[in-house]
Design a protein around this motif. Structure first.
Motif, PDB file in Angstrom:
ATOM      1  N   ILE A   6       0.840  -1.188   0.000  1.00 51.07           N
ATOM      2  CA  ILE A   6       0.000   0.000   0.000  1.00 51.07           C
ATOM      3  C   ILE A   6       0.880   1.244   0.000  1.00 51.07           C
ATOM      4  O   ILE A   6       1.790   1.379   0.827  1.00 51.07           O
ATOM      5  CB  ILE A   6      -0.936   0.011   1.227  1.00 51.07           C
ATOM      6  CG1 ILE A   6      -1.823  -1.243   1.243  1.00 51.07           C
ATOM      7  CG2 ILE A   6      -1.775   1.274   1.253  1.00 51.07           C
ATOM      8  CD1 ILE A   6      -2.708  -1.407   0.023  1.00 51.07           C
ATOM      9  N   ASP A   7       0.605   2.140  -0.924  1.00 51.76           N
ATOM     10  CA  ASP A   7       1.342   3.395  -1.027  1.00 51.76           C
ATOM     11  C   ASP A   7       0.738   4.377  -0.023  1.00 51.76           C
ATOM     12  O   ASP A   7      -0.264   5.046  -0.310  1.00 51.76           O
ATOM     13  CB  ASP A   7       1.243   3.934  -2.457  1.00 51.76           C
ATOM     14  CG  ASP A   7       2.082   5.188  -2.675  1.00 51.76           C
ATOM     15  OD1 ASP A   7       2.497   5.819  -1.688  1.00 51.76           O
ATOM     16  OD2 ASP A   7       2.306   5.550  -3.851  1.00 51.76           O
ATOM     17  N   THR A   8       1.335   4.472   1.159  1.00 48.33           N
ATOM     18  CA  THR A   8       0.778   5.339   2.203  1.00 48.33           C
ATOM     19  C   THR A   8       0.923   6.818   1.864  1.00 48.33           C
ATOM     20  O   THR A   8       0.144   7.642   2.356  1.00 48.33           O
ATOM     21  CB  THR A   8       1.414   5.037   3.570  1.00 48.33           C
ATOM     22  OG1 THR A   8       2.845   5.135   3.465  1.00 48.33           O
ATOM     23  CG2 THR A   8       1.034   3.644   4.048  1.00 48.33           C
ATOM     24  N   ASP A   9       1.896   7.175   1.042  1.00 43.53           N
ATOM     25  CA  ASP A   9       1.991   8.571   0.599  1.00 43.53           C
ATOM     26  C   ASP A   9       0.788   8.932  -0.266  1.00 43.53           C
ATOM     27  O   ASP A   9       0.220  10.027  -0.138  1.00 43.53           O
ATOM     28  CB  ASP A   9       3.289   8.796  -0.184  1.00 43.53           C
ATOM     29  CG  ASP A   9       4.525   8.751   0.703  1.00 43.53           C
ATOM     30  OD1 ASP A   9       4.393   8.983   1.924  1.00 43.53           O
ATOM     31  OD2 ASP A   9       5.616   8.481   0.172  1.00 43.53           O
ATOM     32  N   TYR A  10       0.414   8.005  -1.141  1.00 43.40           N
ATOM     33  CA  TYR A  10      -0.787   8.217  -1.959  1.00 43.40           C
ATOM     34  C   TYR A  10      -2.020   8.306  -1.061  1.00 43.40           C
ATOM     35  O   TYR A  10      -2.878   9.180  -1.243  1.00 43.40           O
ATOM     36  CB  TYR A  10      -0.941   7.079  -2.966  1.00 43.40           C
ATOM     37  CG  TYR A  10      -2.252   7.091  -3.713  1.00 43.40           C
ATOM     38  CD1 TYR A  10      -2.415   7.872  -4.847  1.00 43.40           C
ATOM     39  CD2 TYR A  10      -3.326   6.321  -3.272  1.00 43.40           C
ATOM     40  CE1 TYR A  10      -3.632   7.899  -5.528  1.00 43.40           C
ATOM     41  CE2 TYR A  10      -4.538   6.337  -3.942  1.00 43.40           C
ATOM     42  CZ  TYR A  10      -4.694   7.132  -5.063  1.00 43.40           C
ATOM     43  OH  TYR A  10      -5.906   7.150  -5.721  1.00 43.40           O
ATOM     44  N   LEU A  11      -2.121   7.403  -0.086  1.00 42.27           N
ATOM     45  CA  LEU A  11      -3.263   7.386   0.824  1.00 42.27           C
ATOM     46  C   LEU A  11      -3.371   8.732   1.554  1.00 42.27           C
ATOM     47  O   LEU A  11      -4.455   9.337   1.625  1.00 42.27           O
ATOM     48  CB  LEU A  11      -3.111   6.228   1.819  1.00 42.27           C
ATOM     49  CG  LEU A  11      -4.341   5.775   2.601  1.00 42.27           C
ATOM     50  CD1 LEU A  11      -4.107   4.376   3.188  1.00 42.27           C
ATOM     51  CD2 LEU A  11      -4.724   6.718   3.716  1.00 42.27           C
ATOM     52  N   ALA A  12      -2.251   9.219   2.086  1.00 44.84           N
ATOM     53  CA  ALA A  12      -2.255  10.483   2.823  1.00 44.84           C
ATOM     54  C   ALA A  12      -2.624  11.646   1.911  1.00 44.84           C
ATOM     55  O   ALA A  12      -3.382  12.549   2.311  1.00 44.84           O
ATOM     56  CB  ALA A  12      -0.892  10.729   3.457  1.00 44.84           C
ATOM     57  N   ALA A  13      -2.121  11.637   0.685  1.00 47.58           N
ATOM     58  CA  ALA A  13      -2.424  12.722  -0.244  1.00 47.58           C
ATOM     59  C   ALA A  13      -3.910  12.751  -0.583  1.00 47.58           C
ATOM     60  O   ALA A  13      -4.529  13.827  -0.658  1.00 47.58           O
ATOM     61  CB  ALA A  13      -1.589  12.569  -1.519  1.00 47.58           C
TER      62      ALA A  13
END
Length: 379
Positions: A6-13
């Motif tokens: 899971i791309d957590t940077d994408y999730l946060a953005a």
């Protein structure tokens, strides 16, 4: 199977972008356009209902017996109940939340003529004037008012601004992303669930994961007032997993870490077999997990079943402290939720009978059952 990364940077953005968009129930057009654009960017073909609930279908090996992941885009808010003689606004809540959490909030007032800013205050807001009365006044929506940041001190002046009864009031989220993974904001319910669902879809697309059936990614627009998934579930959907908040409070077992599997809400137990499957997926993929039961809570899944959709339903949650208030979550839970979603959509189809809406007893599910004579039932 191994869980997808899971791309957590994408999730946060995505979560930051969602929280920046006002979307109280009844005022969701902008957030619908945002999520539709992101789904299309991820390669999905998107359908909207008349009022804006979203369905994006990712094709799998079979159309019938489809699975659905559902989250909601709408948040809590308020409406103008009365334009008062002093030019300020009496409010009624959109959704169920305490006026305690409205006091001190900054807000946007959306009239048909434009947007205005204001603050929600108790009726006795000045300690220099009311002394101990500030602390002793009653709590409730009739005991607060919205002060408009405009030149108005009368009903006539406020009406002249274009503000009137029924106008939507959106509460500022006051969002803070902390370096230690905590996220503090209003409206994490359910924009954090939406972000986790999008992150799971992004991982599925990035890894080109195969699914045994079509996956319907659903986003509803009126969950906070009980409408939820009443009109968005297609006939081919056999099971639906709702993603929403779990309450981390005394007497509850939800946590701000890992994924919380809801065993029941105020409408009763979730589907035995679908819930067990999710628990088994957590165990098999080493996804941190705990179970909980919610007595004063229902989600999109309940509205779908009440509307007459014969689907298996389950609820997975991210733990929220101070739900429907000034909420706090942790990225660990959001990552775990996204991991479980990605594992679920790619997992084998076990109840093949579910492909048909109606069939005979052959292949029907089984549950453990014990005799009532005191024996073990073995032999």
């Amino acid at each position: 199977m191994t869980t997808l990364s899971i791309d957590t940077d994408y999730l946060a953005a995505q979560l930051k972008a969602l929280l920046a968009i006002d979307s109280p129930t009844g005022y969701t057009d902008t957030v619908v356009r945002h999520v539709t654009g992101e789904l299309e960017r991820l390669g999905m073909s998107v359908e909207l209902t008349r009022r804006g609930a979203i369905r994006a279908v990712r094709q799998g090996s079979r159309r019938q017996g489809a699975r659905a992941i559902v989250t909601h885009l709408d948040t809590l808010g308020a409406q103008v109940k009365l334009v008062k003689d002093n030019g300020r606004l009496e409010l009624v809540p959109i959704g169920h939340w305490s006026s305690r959490f409205a006091e001190g909030a900054r807000a946007n007032i959306y009239s048909y003529d434009g947007r205005h800013r204001g603050s929600i205050l108790p009726l006795m807001a000045s300690g220099h004037t009311f002394n101990d009365g500030v602390d002793n006044q009653a709590v409730g929506w009739p005991h607060i008012e919205l002060r408009i940041d405009a030149h108005t001190s009368s009903k006539a002046e406020t009406l002249a601004l274009g503000i009137d009864i029924g106008d939507i009031v959106a509460i500022d989220p006051e969002t803070e992303f902390m370096d230690n993974g905590f996220i503090v904001s209003r409206h994490l319910d359910d924009k954090a669930g939406v972000a986790a669902s999008l992150a799971a879809l992004e991982a599925v697309e990035r890894e080109k994961a195969k699914t045994p059936v079509d996956i319907h990614w659903l986003f509803t627009i009126a969950e906070e007032v009980g409408v939820g998934a009443t009109a968005i579930v297609a006939p081919e959907v056999a099971s639906m997993v709702a993603v929403d908040n779990g309450t981390t409070a005394p007497g509850q077992n939800s946590s701000e870490f890992g994924v919380t599997i809801a065993m029941a809400d105020q409408t009763g137990p979730f589907d035995y077999h679908l819930t067990k499957k999710l628990i088994d997926l957590c165990r098999g993929n080493e996804i941190a997990m705990q179970r909980d039961v919610f007595r004063y809570y229902r989600s999109d899944s309940a509205s779908a079943v009440v509307a007459g959709h014969d689907v298996r339903t389950a609820l997975i949650a991210f733990g929220v402290d101070a739900s429907h208030g000034y909420e706090r979550i942790h990225m660990d839970a959001l990552r775990s939720v996204a991991e479980l979603i990605s594992a679920y959509v790619a997992s084998p189809l076990e109840i093949k009978r579910d492909i048909a809406e109606i069939s005979g007893v052959q292949g029907f599910t089984e549950q453990l059952n014990a005799p009532h004579d005191g024996s073990s039932g073995e032999g």
